[in-house]
Design a protein around this motif. Structure first.
Motif, mmCIF file in Angstrom:
data_model
loop_
_atom_site.group_PDB
_atom_site.id
_atom_site.type_symbol
_atom_site.label_atom_id
_atom_site.label_comp_id
_atom_site.label_asym_id
_atom_site.label_seq_id
_atom_site.Cartn_x
_atom_site.Cartn_y
_atom_site.Cartn_z
ATOM 1 N N ARG A 265 -8.094 -15.347 -0.706
ATOM 2 C CA ARG A 265 -8.776 -16.483 -0.091
ATOM 3 C C ARG A 265 -8.952 -17.585 -1.119
ATOM 4 O O ARG A 265 -8.794 -17.364 -2.313
ATOM 5 N N GLY A 266 -9.230 -18.774 -0.628
ATOM 6 C CA GLY A 266 -9.429 -19.899 -1.522
ATOM 7 C C GLY A 266 -8.147 -20.317 -2.217
ATOM 8 O O GLY A 266 -7.072 -20.348 -1.615
ATOM 9 N N THR A 267 -8.256 -20.623 -3.503
ATOM 10 C CA THR A 267 -7.121 -21.122 -4.283
ATOM 11 C C THR A 267 -5.928 -20.171 -4.280
ATOM 12 O O THR A 267 -4.797 -20.616 -4.064
ATOM 13 N N PRO B 199 -6.348 -26.870 3.686
ATOM 14 C CA PRO B 199 -7.401 -26.550 4.652
ATOM 15 C C PRO B 199 -8.309 -27.756 4.888
ATOM 16 O O PRO B 199 -8.395 -28.657 4.045
ATOM 17 N N ALA B 200 -8.989 -27.754 6.025
ATOM 18 C CA ALA B 200 -9.939 -28.818 6.363
ATOM 19 C C ALA B 200 -11.109 -28.787 5.379
ATOM 20 O O ALA B 200 -11.383 -27.755 4.753
ATOM 21 N N ALA B 201 -11.790 -29.905 5.232
ATOM 22 C CA ALA B 201 -12.945 -29.989 4.328
ATOM 23 C C ALA B 201 -13.982 -28.937 4.712
ATOM 24 O O ALA B 201 -14.309 -28.776 5.882
ATOM 25 N N GLY B 202 -14.469 -28.207 3.708
ATOM 26 C CA GLY B 202 -15.467 -27.168 3.947
ATOM 27 C C GLY B 202 -14.869 -25.824 4.347
ATOM 28 O O GLY B 202 -15.597 -24.873 4.586
ATOM 29 N N PHE C 229 -5.668 -17.157 8.209
ATOM 30 C CA PHE C 229 -6.830 -17.679 8.916
ATOM 31 C C PHE C 229 -7.404 -18.807 8.078
ATOM 32 O O PHE C 229 -7.136 -18.909 6.889
ATOM 33 N N GLN C 230 -8.214 -19.653 8.707
ATOM 34 C CA GLN C 230 -8.943 -20.697 7.991
ATOM 35 C C GLN C 230 -10.412 -20.461 8.289
ATOM 36 O O GLN C 230 -10.812 -20.442 9.452
ATOM 37 N N ILE C 231 -11.199 -20.231 7.226
ATOM 38 C CA ILE C 231 -12.606 -19.892 7.406
ATOM 39 C C ILE C 231 -13.472 -20.829 6.574
ATOM 40 O O ILE C 231 -12.992 -21.476 5.657
ATOM 41 N N ALA C 232 -14.757 -20.877 6.908
ATOM 42 C CA ALA C 232 -15.696 -21.690 6.140
ATOM 43 C C ALA C 232 -15.742 -21.184 4.703
ATOM 44 O O ALA C 232 -15.780 -19.973 4.457
ATOM 45 N N SER C 233 -15.727 -22.099 3.751
ATOM 46 C CA SER C 233 -15.719 -21.735 2.334
ATOM 47 C C SER C 233 -16.925 -20.894 1.937
ATOM 48 O O SER C 233 -16.842 -20.063 1.039
#
Length: 159
Positions: free
Chosen positions: A46-48, A64-67, A135-139
């Protein structure tokens, strides 16, 4: 809260699942076939690290979208079975969903996945496949859980 009442399977643990697929048949509705399989989450990024892997897969992938951040999940599916019914299970993105702590599903992003990909794979009885889901999840979401359409939950969180 995610994980508070669910029996979610941890990363690396194998779980037996059953689900129904519809095979071509003599009627317009086809033939319902019960598939038995074993699933496990092998790895998460996840992340970077996830974003770097997605950029390597296709430089045209959007950030990914902001946040939010990308979450890559490597899953292994082992289909069990034998006999004359050699009906494959076709892996679809909508069969896997990630939920947040408020039990809200995250949307599945439209990006090119790194190899090996799992989406679109046809898994016949006694086949074993593994590949990436995205998937794209909240940071700030540290307790996401993945749901497989047979009714099984998987622990994906890092906290």
């Amino acid at each position: 809260m995610a994980g508070s009442t669910r029996d979610a399977v941890p990363i690396g643990e194998v779980v037996a699942v059953k689900f129904q697929v519809i095979a071509e048949g003599p009627t317009e509705y086809g033939i319902p076939v019960i598939i038995q399989a074993r699933l496990s989450v092998l790895e998460i990024l996840r992340g970077t690290p996830a974003w770097e892997r997605l950029q390597t897969a296709d430089p045209a992938n959007e950030p990914p979208a902001a946040g939010f951040e990308y979450l890559l999940v490597r899953v292994q599916i082992s289909s069990e079975g034998s006999g004359a019914m050699r009906i494959p299970y076709e892996v679809r993105a909508e069969h896997f969903r990630i939920f947040d702590a408020a039990n809200q599903p995250y949307p599945t992003p439209a990006v090119r996945l790194p190899e090996p990909t799992l989406i679109g794979a046809k898994i016949y009885p006694n086949d074993v496949r593994e590949g990436w889901l995205v998937f794209q999840i909240a940071s700030n979401d540290r307790r996401p859980e993945m749901f497989f359409f047979s009714g099984q939950w998987f622990r994906i969180g890092t906290g």
